[in-house]
Design a protein around this motif. Sequence first.
Motif, PDB file in Angstrom:
ATOM      1  N   ARG A  96       3.236  -6.173   3.217  1.00 54.25           N
ATOM      2  CA  ARG A  96       1.690  -5.689   3.559  1.00 54.25           C
ATOM      3  C   ARG A  96       1.446  -6.481   4.952  1.00 54.25           C
ATOM      4  O   ARG A  96       1.593  -7.763   5.214  1.00 54.25           O
ATOM      5  CB  ARG A  96       0.872  -6.142   2.335  1.00 54.25           C
TER       6      ARG A  96
ATOM      7  N   PHE B 276       0.756  -1.290  -0.022  1.00 53.98           N
ATOM      8  CA  PHE B 276       0.101  -0.072  -0.161  1.00 53.98           C
ATOM      9  C   PHE B 276       0.933   1.098   0.108  1.00 53.98           C
ATOM     10  O   PHE B 276       1.988   1.330   0.809  1.00 53.98           O
ATOM     11  CB  PHE B 276      -0.954   0.012   1.051  1.00 53.98           C
ATOM     12  N   TYR B 277       0.687   2.278  -0.959  1.00 59.82           N
ATOM     13  CA  TYR B 277       1.388   3.310  -1.045  1.00 59.82           C
ATOM     14  C   TYR B 277       0.826   4.395  -1.192  1.00 59.82           C
ATOM     15  O   TYR B 277      -0.577   4.481  -1.884  1.00 59.82           O
ATOM     16  CB  TYR B 277       2.375   3.076  -2.202  1.00 59.82           C
TER      17      TYR B 277
ATOM     18  N   GLU C   2      -8.379  -0.532   2.029  1.00 62.92           N
ATOM     19  CA  GLU C   2      -7.735  -1.508   2.928  1.00 62.92           C
ATOM     20  C   GLU C   2      -8.073  -2.786   2.723  1.00 62.92           C
ATOM     21  O   GLU C   2      -7.374  -3.772   2.681  1.00 62.92           O
ATOM     22  CB  GLU C   2      -7.744  -0.836   4.226  1.00 62.92           C
TER      23      GLU C   2
ATOM     24  N   ALA D 142       1.628   1.407   5.288  1.00 62.39           N
ATOM     25  CA  ALA D 142       1.660   1.950   4.085  1.00 62.39           C
ATOM     26  C   ALA D 142       3.194   2.742   3.866  1.00 62.39           C
ATOM     27  O   ALA D 142       3.621   3.176   4.844  1.00 62.39           O
ATOM     28  CB  ALA D 142       0.505   3.213   3.846  1.00 62.39           C
TER      29      ALA D 142
ATOM     30  N   ASN E 150      -6.554  -4.104  -0.499  1.00 62.82           N
ATOM     31  CA  ASN E 150      -5.228  -4.316  -0.373  1.00 62.82           C
ATOM     32  C   ASN E 150      -5.154  -5.669   0.420  1.00 62.82           C
ATOM     33  O   ASN E 150      -3.971  -6.566   0.287  1.00 62.82           O
ATOM     34  CB  ASN E 150      -4.742  -3.330   0.616  1.00 62.82           C
TER      35      ASN E 150
END
Length: 235
Positions: free
Chosen positions: A232, A33-34, A184, A209, A187
Amino acid sequence: MANIVQFENVGLRYGTGPETLSDVSFTLAAGAFYFLTGASGAGKTSLLKLLYLARRPTRGVIRLFGEDAVTLPRKRLPGFRRRIGVVFQDFRLVPHLSAYDNIALPLRIAGMPESEIEAPVREMLAWVGLTERGRAKPPTLSGGEQQRIAIARAVIGRPEILVADEPTGNVDPAMAERLLHLFESLNRLGTTIVVATHDFHLINRVGHAQMMRLDNGRISDPTGLLRHPPRRVEE
């Protein structure tokens, strides 16, 4: 984790003007996650366009899913783009289509039989909390509802990468939190998420993140963490 995206010394110029992006290098790990931040005009939207193949760079190397995206034959672009979901800042919903039909659009473009479309679309409507609004057309929906429909449309094809450009810029803080929970959730299913935002409150909400910052068309990486993205977090 394997890298799903790699940029090497990428530059982007519009016309004969100065470079909008200069010597941009980073990698994105599959399933991470970015957040992408930076001042207005720093080049965030331009970088996202390169990422979802709306533009090709002026120079440098971009590898997506292990392949060179810069030299990718035009006939293969649609297949690559189906692996990338995009949430645009201005939603880009088709105004004369219902919420249901907007969400179903990617599946129809991909040639899925109509008999197989209803179940996933209904699932997406429930996922974004809009089960009762399936027949509504975008002009009758609130900004937050339109944004949720746009997100549902972006993820219905189960993309490997989701790119979102300021997805909470037109909603209130409570709705922004709800949208973040949706990202989320996706993700956790394994999708790599890239969210461009100015909202540092949201950034602080996702402890696992990684933050990338653009300054004047260049990636700021004072910690070096972009070269070693975090794992992650699994629930």
